[in-house]
Structure formats: structure tokens, C-alpha cells
Enzyme design. Structure first.
Site, PDB file in Angstrom:
ATOM      1  N   HIS A   1     -19.512  -5.501   0.662  1.00  0.00           N
ATOM      2  CA  HIS A   1     -19.620  -5.399  -0.789  1.00  0.00           C
ATOM      3  C   HIS A   1     -18.247  -5.393  -1.467  1.00  0.00           C
ATOM      4  CE1 HIS A   1     -21.439  -3.263  -4.487  1.00  0.00           C
ATOM      5  NE2 HIS A   1     -22.001  -4.451  -4.399  1.00  0.00           N
TER       6      HIS A   1
ATOM      7  N   LYS B   1     -14.589  -6.457  -3.120  1.00  0.00           N
ATOM      8  CA  LYS B   1     -14.152  -7.526  -4.020  1.00  0.00           C
ATOM      9  C   LYS B   1     -12.657  -7.377  -4.277  1.00  0.00           C
ATOM     10  CE  LYS B   1     -18.612  -6.614  -5.661  1.00  0.00           C
ATOM     11  NZ  LYS B   1     -19.355  -5.355  -5.761  1.00  0.00           N
TER      12      LYS B   1
ATOM     13  N   ASP C   1       0.418 -13.600  -2.949  1.00  0.00           N
ATOM     14  CA  ASP C   1       1.772 -13.421  -2.410  1.00  0.00           C
ATOM     15  C   ASP C   1       2.073 -11.981  -1.993  1.00  0.00           C
ATOM     16  OD1 ASP C   1       2.135 -16.088  -2.888  1.00  0.00           O
ATOM     17  OD2 ASP C   1       3.374 -15.848  -4.674  1.00  0.00           O
TER      18      ASP C   1
ATOM     19  N   LYS D   1     -18.589   0.594 -11.579  1.00  0.00           N
ATOM     20  CA  LYS D   1     -18.734   1.753 -10.692  1.00  0.00           C
ATOM     21  C   LYS D   1     -17.461   2.585 -10.845  1.00  0.00           C
ATOM     22  CE  LYS D   1     -20.394  -2.101  -8.271  1.00  0.00           C
ATOM     23  NZ  LYS D   1     -21.652  -2.243  -8.871  1.00  0.00           N
TER      24      LYS D   1
ATOM     25  N   ASP E   1     -12.378  15.984 -14.301  1.00  0.00           N
ATOM     26  CA  ASP E   1     -11.587  16.926 -15.101  1.00  0.00           C
ATOM     27  C   ASP E   1     -10.572  16.232 -15.993  1.00  0.00           C
ATOM     28  OD1 ASP E   1     -12.978  18.950 -13.878  1.00  0.00           O
ATOM     29  OD2 ASP E   1     -11.407  19.450 -12.450  1.00  0.00           O
TER      30      ASP E   1
END
Length: 544
Positions: free
Chosen positions: A174, A176, A181, A441, A446
């Protein structure tokens, strides 16, 4: 008539049995002879290295990050990154659509390879349906190498592969990321496809990722090498054997899925943002912070009996940037190594936890942890998709069990409307307008730390799929995110509460500050609600 019907059924069953047997006979090829490769050194001269050097020197031990919360800019950033590369491109994705954005970026990879850039493309094979011809054309380029992660040997009847190899194929990559370079990287929640870049009709995804320079980049490159050389990564040419009329130099691979008006819009966005010049002259407004890369060991994608991570030390599932001295510990014995690694990378919430996730199925372990936080006086807020906004109703059916127990403990739950937008970490909106579905996601703790990555709060991310993301130790970004969400929640979400009778109700506030109360999931049909109810009765949680 009955005998003919019986004959047809028997013939169909026989054909299916034959197909299953043929599929079972197609075993994965040997990895013997596959080359083991690593990323280039960060000190190799390049335009990006020259630009980044002075910036990094001014912020020793820190990484510079630039949030990509606008879909058009996120596309422009990827195109600029590819065009700026002079030596290497390491590209890793779960989904790469063969639509307008996908074909445009494929074309940019080809142009990069033709000017001498070494391109390594690692794709999860679960979402390459219909791409074999295109990938074959790309793989014929001398400077492009393609590997498939957890591949399907049967290219036409993929569903049958699950019958004979479910334990392996149910585990997916999953992750990504795209890195140029070994100097600059983009990672987060976005896949490659028009819906992730705020383009086109239908549902568009509210998403978030970051562009980063500094120490974090070498950690991402090391992580890419682990996956590229893993036991689940197979050379494309060992999996797909076919002749092909497509040529890598073709500007369009599939006209039916390529929209020229969208291509013009992408081009306009690229020119408007002037992203490549900002990359190369160092004028991007980077925010500097300690970044901690959290990533699964690729062995997690192996079937349980072959999963080396089951017996390895927990450090195998955590990559820590050199600017932090934290080490992973097992904090929750019933939780996965992924979540333990993440827990070890952040401080324990003392005041506030904000979780933003498209799919929220906390399991009993997660439920107990959230209850513990509430007992300690921590404010806990969850923002996820409503039934009207979700793109995976099956996952929503796993989530519905947890709403009432969480609400009873004082957890605040907000569900995104299917026409909502959110403010991002900079002064602009997360992408999302006509029909929106949450895909970002992230969480904040805090107002001090912020996580951005691919990890969903569900059993699949915890136990089956490999995930990666970064913990950002930046009070400025975390507090801005909290403030932006607080301002947006009344307009773009339904707040879920319990009535005096203990029944679920959804509160919707309009622009005149008037509140409407729903007693069932809003903006949905009775058939949608019946379908989710029926799914909720099935033992699906471990697969969600």
C-alpha cells in the site's frame, strides 16, 4: 429442458475446475539471478543536490517539507520532480490508473529515461489490470526497470488466483512514494489517478501528501531498496510474456481513457504553479522539522508461514531517521508490529488526539486503547467517511459496530459529507468539492506531532498490507491542522451523537448555523443502509 440446464451447469463447473487447475500450475518464477540494486549516493552532483545543499546546511539535522494538499499542485509536483531528475527515479505505488494523469506521468518517465535517468518502477500488481501492454512498452526502454509486487501469474482470470493462492495475494503493498536523485521525495496517501488530483467527474478524493528534502530522503531511498530487492518483487518480464504494438514513445497509450481537456487542465496547473523552477531555485516554502519514517518490512506481504517479520525483532518494521534517538518498543502485545512501531515514534497523547482516516475499524485492541485515553482525560476526535461519502461500503460495515461504544466513552465522531472539503496544513483547501470521499490518512497529538502516510486505521493496514508514512515533529503544522479542522468540521461533516434514548443521530449544521438531526445515515438510500447492515452481519473484520 431440465437435462439441458443440468448439462450447462456441469459444463460450466468443469470449465471452472480446469481453469483453477491450470491456474494452480502457474507457480511464481524463481528469484535466482534477479539483480540486487541500491539507490544512488546523495552526494552525486545534480541540480537538485546543488539547490538543496545550501538549504539543508542552514537547518542541520532537520528535513524540509512542503505539504501537498491541493490535487492540481500534487500532480504538478510529481511532474516537476520527474522533469528535474538527472540520475535516478525510484517510484513505488499501490494504484497507477491508465487514465489521463497516469498516461501523462508514464510519458514523463519515458522522457526521463530517454535523457539517461535510471527509472525503477515498483507497482503492486493488484491494480495493474489492463496495464500489461503499457508496462511492456515501458519495460522495453533501456533505462526503465519494472517490478511487480505480489504478482498474479494468471493475467486474464485473476480472480481464480485467489482460489489457489489467497494467503499471498490477500497481502498488498500500500506504499506510495517517488524519489528523484536521492535528493527529493514525495510520499503520503495519494495514488496515481485523476480522482486523486481533483480532476474529472464522479467522486474525488480528499487527500494529503508531502514533498520533502534532507535526511528523510535517504531513509525513503533505503526503504525503497528493501522493497525492490524483497522476496515479493518480481521482474516484469518474468511475469508478463506478450508481444506488443504499443511503443513507449507514444504520447497516448489508450485514447478511450485519455481526456484531452483534462490534459490541458493538468498542463495549465503545471505552468501556473511554476513548480519546477521553485524546486530548482530553492524558493519553495519548506517547513523544517525532525521527520521519522515509519515503514513496514516488505516480508509482511509474505504468507504467514513464510513471513520473516513474525520472528524478527520489532526494529524490522521501523525505519528511524538519523536525527532521532528514539527506539521502538512493544507497547501493545495484541497489536501488530506496524502499530507498535508507530506508537514508539510518537509521544503518548496527554491532551488531544485527532485521527483522520477514510476507513476506521479500530478492532478490540484499538477500542481498548481509545477507552484508556478517555479515562486519562484525553480528548479524542475521529474524522472518517460517512456512508454517503465512502468508496468502500464493506469497510463501513465493519466501522458501524464501534460507533456506539466509542460515543458512550466520550469519543467525538465526525463523518465527512459527500460534498465536503477540508483546510490543509497551509492556507488553502484540501481537494474535494462536487462529490468528495476522504482518502487522507493523518493524525495529530497534543498539537505537537503530526503523522502523514498510507496507514488506514483498520485491520488490513495493521495486519495484511504494507504501509509507510512520516511522523512530523512540528508544533506549527500540528496546531495549524487542528485549527483548520476545528473551523471546517461544522460545515463539511455530520457530527454523530447519541440521543437521550441511546440511539445514534447525525447532526448537520448549515451556513446559517441551523442544525438538522437525522435518525439514520444521511444522504443515503434505504438500499444502501440495508446492504451495509447485511454486510455487518458477516465475519469480515479481519479482511477489512
Amino acid at each position: 429442458m431440465n437435462s439441458k440446464y443440468i448439462n450447462h451447469v456441469c459444463t460450466l463447473c468443469l470449465n471452472l475446475c480446469i481453469l483453477c487447475m491450470l491456474n494452480a500450475c502457474q507457480s511464481l518464477p524463481s528469484l535466482q539471478g534477479r539483480s540486487v540494486e541500491t539507490h544512488i549516493a546523495a552526494d552525486i552532483p545534480s541540480s537538485l543536490a546543488y539547490t538543496n545543499a545550501s538549504l539543508i546546511t542552514q537547518h542541520p539535522g532537520l528535513s524540509g517539507l512542503y505539504p501537498l494538499d491541493d490535487g492540481h499542485e500534487a500532480f504538478a509536483a510529481r511532474m516537476a520532480l520527474i522533469r528535474a531528475a538527472e540520475h535516478s527515479l525510484d517510484v513505488q505505488y499501490y494504484i497507477w490508473r491508465n487514465d489521463t494523469s497516469g498516461q501523462l506521468l508514464f510519458h514523463e518517465l519515458v522522457l526521463a529515461a530517454q535523457r539517461g535517468v535510471q527509472v525503477r518502477l515498483l507497482l503492486d500488481d493488484n491494480n495493474t489490470v489492463g496495464l500489461d501492454k503499457v508496462l511492456t512498452a515501458l519495460n522495453q526502454e533501456p533505462n526503465i526497470q519494472i517490478r511487480l509486487f505480489n504478482p498474479f501469474m494468471h493475467r486474464h482470470w485473476r480472480a481464480l488466483s485467489y482460489v489457489t493462492d489467497f494467503a499471498r495475494l490477500n497481502r498488498r503493498m500500500h506504499n506510495k512514494s517517488i524519489t528523484a536523485d536521492n535528493q527529493i521525495t514525495i510520499l503520503g496517501g495519494r495514488n496515481i489517478g485523476d480522482e486523486y488530483f481533483d480532476m474529472g467527474k464522479g467522486t474525488l478524493f480528499v487527500d494529503l501528501d508531502i514533498l520533502a528534502i534532507g535526511p528523510i530522503v535517504n531513509q525513503v531511498s533505503n526503504n525503497f531498496d528493501r522493497y525492490w530487492n524483497s522476496a515479493s518483487a518480481y521482474d516484469f518480464s518474468r511475469i508478463v510474456h506478450r508481444r506488443n504494438k504499443l511503443q513507449a514513445s507514444m504520447p497516448v497509450f489508450k485514447r478511450r481513457s485519455f481526456n484531452y481537456l483534462r490534459a490541458d487542465s493538468y498542463g495549465n496547473a503545471y505552468n501556473r504553479d511554476n513548480f519546477i523552477n521553485r524546486l530548482l531555485d530553492g524558493s519553495l516554502n519548506y517547513q523544517w522539522a525532525h521527520l521519522i519514517l515509519v515503514s513496514d518490512n516488505p516480508d509482511k506481504a509474505l504468507p504467514k508461514g513464510k513471513n520473516k517479520s513474525n520472528t524478527s525483532q520489532p526494529t524490522d518494521s521501523l525505519l528511524v531517521a538519523p536525527d532521532t534517538a528514539q527506539s521502538p518498543v512493544i507497547k501493545y502485545e495484541k497489536a501488530s508490529l506496524t502499530l507498535n512501531a508507530l506508537a514508539a515514534s510518537v509521544v503518548e497523547p496527554q491532551k488531544d488526539l485527532l485521527v483522520i482516516t477514510p476507513y476506521f475499524v479500530p478492532t478490540q485492541t484499538g477500542l481498548e486503547y481509545l477507552f484508556k485515553l478517555r479515562e486519562e482525560g484525553v480528548r479524542v476526535r475521529i474524522l472518517t467517511n460517512s456512508l454517503a461519502a465512502t468508496d468502500v461500503p464493506a469497510v463501513h460495515s465493519g466501522y458501524v459496530h464501534y460507533r456506539t461504544p466509542l460515543l458512550k466513552e466520550g469519543v467525538e465522531i465526525y463523518e465527512l459529507k459527500n460534498q465536503g472539503f477540508l483546510k490543509g496544513p497551509r492556507d488553502r483547501a484540501f481537494t474535494g468539492n462536487s462529490e468528495s470521499s476522504l482518502h487522507a490518512k493523518t493524525f495529530t497529538i497534543d498539537g505537537q506531532q503530526l503523522y502523514i502516510g498510507s496507514l488506514n486505521f483498520d485491520p488490513r493496514s495493521a495486519r495484511l498490507n504494507t504501509e509507510m508514512g512520516v511522523v512530523i515533529q512540528s508544533p506549527e503544522m500540528a496546531q495549524f491542522m487542528n485549527q483548520a479542522i476545528n473551523e471546517a468540521l461544522p460545515d463539511v461533516t455530520y457530527q454523530v451523537k447519541l440521543s437521550a434514548q441511546g440511539k445514534l443521530e447525525w447532526l448537520k449544521t448549515n451556513d446559517k448555523n441551523q442544525t438538522r438531526v437525522y435518525h439514520h445515515e444521511p444522504d443515503t438510500s434505504i438500499w444502501q443502509r440495508i446492504w451495509v447492515k447485511m454486510l455487518s452481519w458477516l465475519p469480515l473484520e479481519s479482511l477489512l
